[in-house]
Design a protein around this motif. Structure first.
Motif, mmCIF file in Angstrom:
data_model
loop_
_atom_site.group_PDB
_atom_site.id
_atom_site.type_symbol
_atom_site.label_atom_id
_atom_site.label_comp_id
_atom_site.label_asym_id
_atom_site.label_seq_id
_atom_site.Cartn_x
_atom_site.Cartn_y
_atom_site.Cartn_z
ATOM 1 N N PHE A 164 46.025 64.639 -20.910
ATOM 2 C CA PHE A 164 45.556 66.028 -21.045
ATOM 3 C C PHE A 164 45.988 66.892 -19.868
ATOM 4 C CE2 PHE A 164 41.788 64.486 -23.819
ATOM 5 C CZ PHE A 164 42.628 64.465 -24.933
ATOM 6 N N ARG A 165 46.105 66.277 -18.713
ATOM 7 C CA ARG A 165 46.544 67.046 -17.537
ATOM 8 C C ARG A 165 47.987 67.520 -17.673
ATOM 9 N NH1 ARG A 165 44.045 63.693 -12.372
ATOM 10 N NH2 ARG A 165 41.969 64.671 -12.387
ATOM 11 N N ARG A 166 48.739 66.875 -18.522
ATOM 12 C CA ARG A 166 50.126 67.279 -18.734
ATOM 13 C C ARG A 166 50.239 68.467 -19.682
ATOM 14 N NH1 ARG A 166 53.844 63.484 -16.988
ATOM 15 N NH2 ARG A 166 52.943 61.503 -16.261
ATOM 16 N N VAL A 167 49.133 68.805 -20.338
ATOM 17 C CA VAL A 167 49.115 69.942 -21.267
ATOM 18 C C VAL A 167 48.414 71.103 -20.564
ATOM 19 C CG1 VAL A 167 48.410 70.770 -23.531
ATOM 20 C CG2 VAL A 167 48.986 68.340 -23.204
ATOM 21 N N PRO A 168 49.124 72.171 -20.215
ATOM 22 C CA PRO A 168 48.519 73.262 -19.426
ATOM 23 C C PRO A 168 47.221 73.789 -19.996
ATOM 24 C CG PRO A 168 50.894 73.558 -19.578
ATOM 25 C CD PRO A 168 50.554 72.414 -20.487
ATOM 26 N N ARG A 169 47.148 73.968 -21.319
ATOM 27 C CA ARG A 169 45.945 74.548 -21.902
ATOM 28 C C ARG A 169 44.747 73.598 -21.845
ATOM 29 N NH1 ARG A 169 47.902 77.832 -27.351
ATOM 30 N NH2 ARG A 169 49.248 79.343 -26.277
ATOM 31 N N LEU A 170 45.024 72.309 -21.758
ATOM 32 C CA LEU A 170 43.935 71.322 -21.738
ATOM 33 C C LEU A 170 43.553 70.899 -20.318
ATOM 34 C CD1 LEU A 170 44.958 68.977 -24.698
ATOM 35 C CD2 LEU A 170 43.318 70.875 -24.709
ATOM 36 N N ARG A 171 44.331 71.338 -19.348
ATOM 37 C CA ARG A 171 44.078 70.890 -17.976
ATOM 38 C C ARG A 171 42.659 71.207 -17.497
ATOM 39 N NH1 ARG A 171 48.754 72.902 -15.011
ATOM 40 N NH2 ARG A 171 49.851 71.332 -16.243
ATOM 41 N N PRO A 172 42.103 72.400 -17.791
ATOM 42 C CA PRO A 172 40.735 72.671 -17.315
ATOM 43 C C PRO A 172 39.682 71.722 -17.868
ATOM 44 C CG PRO A 172 41.845 74.712 -17.925
ATOM 45 C CD PRO A 172 42.705 73.589 -18.411
ATOM 46 N N VAL A 173 39.924 71.152 -19.052
ATOM 47 C CA VAL A 173 38.927 70.256 -19.659
ATOM 48 C C VAL A 173 39.428 68.818 -19.687
ATOM 49 C CG1 VAL A 173 37.829 72.031 -21.047
ATOM 50 C CG2 VAL A 173 39.838 70.854 -21.951
ATOM 51 N N ALA A 174 40.407 68.515 -18.819
ATOM 52 C CA ALA A 174 41.006 67.177 -18.845
ATOM 53 C C ALA A 174 40.023 66.085 -18.463
ATOM 54 C CB ALA A 174 42.218 67.135 -17.902
ATOM 55 N N THR A 209 39.897 56.298 -21.418
ATOM 56 C CA THR A 209 39.517 57.546 -20.755
ATOM 57 C C THR A 209 40.529 57.924 -19.687
ATOM 58 O OG1 THR A 209 37.178 57.037 -21.127
ATOM 59 C CG2 THR A 209 37.689 58.699 -19.468
ATOM 60 N N ILE A 210 40.947 56.949 -18.876
ATOM 61 C CA ILE A 210 41.946 57.219 -17.833
ATOM 62 C C ILE A 210 43.235 57.732 -18.462
ATOM 63 C CG2 ILE A 210 43.404 56.150 -16.065
ATOM 64 C CD1 ILE A 210 41.079 54.250 -15.451
ATOM 65 N N GLY A 211 43.657 57.064 -19.544
ATOM 66 C CA GLY A 211 44.891 57.483 -20.217
ATOM 67 C C GLY A 211 44.790 58.890 -20.782
ATOM 68 N N LEU A 212 43.624 59.219 -21.364
ATOM 69 C CA LEU A 212 43.454 60.562 -21.933
ATOM 70 C C LEU A 212 43.448 61.633 -20.853
ATOM 71 C CD1 LEU A 212 40.729 59.881 -24.674
ATOM 72 C CD2 LEU A 212 43.144 60.433 -25.039
ATOM 73 N N VAL A 213 42.802 61.351 -19.717
ATOM 74 C CA VAL A 213 42.798 62.329 -18.627
ATOM 75 C C VAL A 213 44.221 62.606 -18.155
ATOM 76 C CG1 VAL A 213 42.109 62.747 -16.232
ATOM 77 C CG2 VAL A 213 40.474 61.750 -17.833
#
Length: 553
Positions: free
Chosen positions: A185-195, A178-182
């Motif tokens: 995902f934060r590095r992907v602008p479109r996914l940042r809101p749901v990171a 989970t930590i790794g996925l967060v």
């Protein structure tokens, strides 16, 4: 949109986007911080819905997001830890009510300015300490090991390291995943809101399909569909909760002031912090009847709200409404969230909260009192219940203020350099016979600094015909101690054949000088009242002092 379109319609698309973003982030945060607080996750969700929506209309700041914050959650855990599990809900709702009453009271008496007496060094030590408690408190959920409760939570690390055989590899793997996925995902602008939310959605079916031994949210509490029925807080519990409730209120308000000052309004102005206090107070009072935890402004959530494009208060209203709708439609699905996944998110949040190297380095390098105050506050968070650590921080802040003010209070010599300007120098140890010495009071003037100021005044012993001009511009509420000090010095100077001249005396200060007899001791003709023109009174006093020096020389 056309020029005639109302403001709310022009800003609605941006506010919808910001509200949806903060709602998606707020759902895992609300549940996670509830776990940190040791309460049912559903109460965190209720708080994310109701507190955020109600405060949208009541606070001074248009962007302030009110919720169960991370630091407040850790403090709440310290309060509720000794409470029997069956009594936690009733105690929680009374705490929410009392916190709201204290916050409302602070707002009504306009106590916002008092928060400036909590130093940044103390606040940094408190936040870093609270963040460490968040991390340590979630090690059990992360690893699947049942950590024993200990008054000093940091000892849980020692217990975990000495019982590594109790670590559940599957739980630890889900938490680290989970930590790794967060982070990814934060590095992907479109996914940042749901990171924060997306890793939980990924982890839930994975655990259900392959890792049934990993604990779920549903193992500790049920998450019902629908909004809560109103409850009436049990006021009989209030007397024993007044002290911790006051501490929780102070913690929440200090955090909220930091948010309001860091994130101004659209026109650049700072919102009325006293209205923020009152708004949060009313919000908590109302929410105590709706099964909510105490709430306060959150810097991270408010920054996300602004960063997501919020333009008006409607963004927070929309955020709360979305969380409420999700509770109604899909509340029970939250039971399937793996506890190690939530723990991983909370540990990541705690680590980010602790990571402030520039601030810590600055305090350590440039403020010796601040350095020790920060360390002492940090240690207090680890060995004391957190709600009492804020009191330690408040007293340390006041101590730093008093010590620093006392050290900085002194007298400086003003040496004319032409064109009405002066160069500051240390004051001489002794006056010079037949010469004029121009002085000014530097630093705060109050009872604790008067001795330091008096020690800085040049000695008149063994000197005749000297004249001292002392500038007092800006000294209005000095108290009787200053009057007595000036009278003593005037008599000392006069006893050796010299004179004291007072310049830049505020009219209010002049009244005190006359009532206490200080003006008579100095000589009313040697008291020069300040004018709106800075330095005008000082120049007149210098001319009079030079004439006196010539007469006595």
């Amino acid at each position: 949109m056309p020029a005639g379109t109302p403001q709310w319609r022009r800003s609605l698309p941006a506010d919808l986007a910001a509200g949806a973003t903060t709602a998606l982030v707020g759902i895992p945060q609300g549940m996670g911080f509830a776990l940190v607080a040791g309460i049912d996750p559903i109460y965190g969700l209720y708080t994310a819905a109701f507190a955020t929506a109600f405060a949208a209309f009541l606070t001074g700041s248009s962007y302030l997001k009110v919720m169960l914050s991370n630091v407040l959650a850790v403090s709440l855990f310290s309060v509720l830890a000794p409470v029997p599990q069956a009594d936690v809900p009733a105690t929680l709702f009374v705490l929410t009510l009392l916190v709201g009453l204290f916050q409302l009271g602070f707002g009504l008496v306009r106590a916002g300015s008092l928060t400036r007496f909590i130093s940044n060094a103390v606040l940094t030590g408190f936040i870093v300490g609270a963040a460490l408690l968040i991390i340590v408190g979630q090690l059990g959920n992360l690893t699947g090991y049942d950590l024993p409760r200990n008054p000093v939570q940091i000892l849980a690390v020692v217990d975990l390291l000495t019982h590594t055989e109790g670590v559940q590899p599957e739980a630890l793997g889900i938490g680290l995943l989970t930590i790794g996925l967060v982070v990814a995902f934060r590095r992907v602008p479109r996914l940042r809101p749901v990171a924060l939310l997306l890793p939980l959605i990924i982890a839930a079916p994975l655990v259900q399909a392959a890792l049934p031994e990993v604990a779920l949210v549903g193992d500790i509490s049920a998450v019902p569909a629908g909004l809560p029925l109103p409850v009436i807080p049990d006021i009989a519990l209030a007397p024993g909760l007044l002290v911790p409730a006051l501490a929780l209120a102070i913690i929440g308000l200090v955090m909220a002031v930091g948010v309001t000052e860091a994130i101004p309004e659209r026109d650049g102005t700072i919102a009325d912090v006293n209205r923020d206090f009152s708004g949060q107070g009313v919000t908590n009072i109302v929410c105590s009847f709706l099964q909510c935890a105490p709430s306060a402004g959150s810097l991270a959530a408010t920054a996300l709200n602004v960063g997501a494009g919020a333009e008006t208060r409607a963004a927070n209203l929309i955020s709360g409404a979305i969380v409420g709708a999700i509770i109604i439609v899909a509340g029970p699905l939250a039971e399937q969230i793996p506890l190690p996944a939530l723990a991983g998110i909370l540990i990541l949040i705690g680590a980010e909260l602790m990571y402030r190297p520039r601030e810590i380095t600055c305090i350590c390098r440039y403020s010796r009192p601040g350095r020790w105050a920060m360390l002492a506050t940090f240690v207090s968070t680890q060995v004391l219940p957190l709600q009492y650590s804020i009191y330690v921080g408040v007293f340390l802040s006041l101590g730093i203020y008093l010590v620093t003010s006392t050290r900085e209070a002194s007298v400086v010599r003003l040496v004319p350099v032409g064109e009405g300007m002066f160069r500051e120098e240390p004051p001489p140890g002794r006056l010079t016979a037949g010469r004029l010495t121009v002085l000014s009071v530097s630093g705060s003037v109050y009872f604790a600094t008067l001795r330091a100021i008096e020690r800085s005044l040049p000695s008149p012993e063994g000197v005749e015909g000297a004249v001292v001009v002392l500038a007092l511009r800006g000294r209005v509420e000095a108290g009787s101690g200053l009057f007595r000090m000036l009278e003593r010095y005037a008599r000392q100077v006069g006893a050796h054949g010299s004179r004291l001249v007072l310049a830049e005396v505020d009219p209010k200060l002049l009244a005190g000088l006359e009532e206490t007899g200080t003006a008579a001791a100095v000589g009313r003709e040697n008291v020069f009242v300040a004018t709106p023109v800075i330095g005008e009174s000082l120049r007149e006093a210098i001319r009079a002092g030079e004439a006196l020096a010539r007469e006595r020389g």
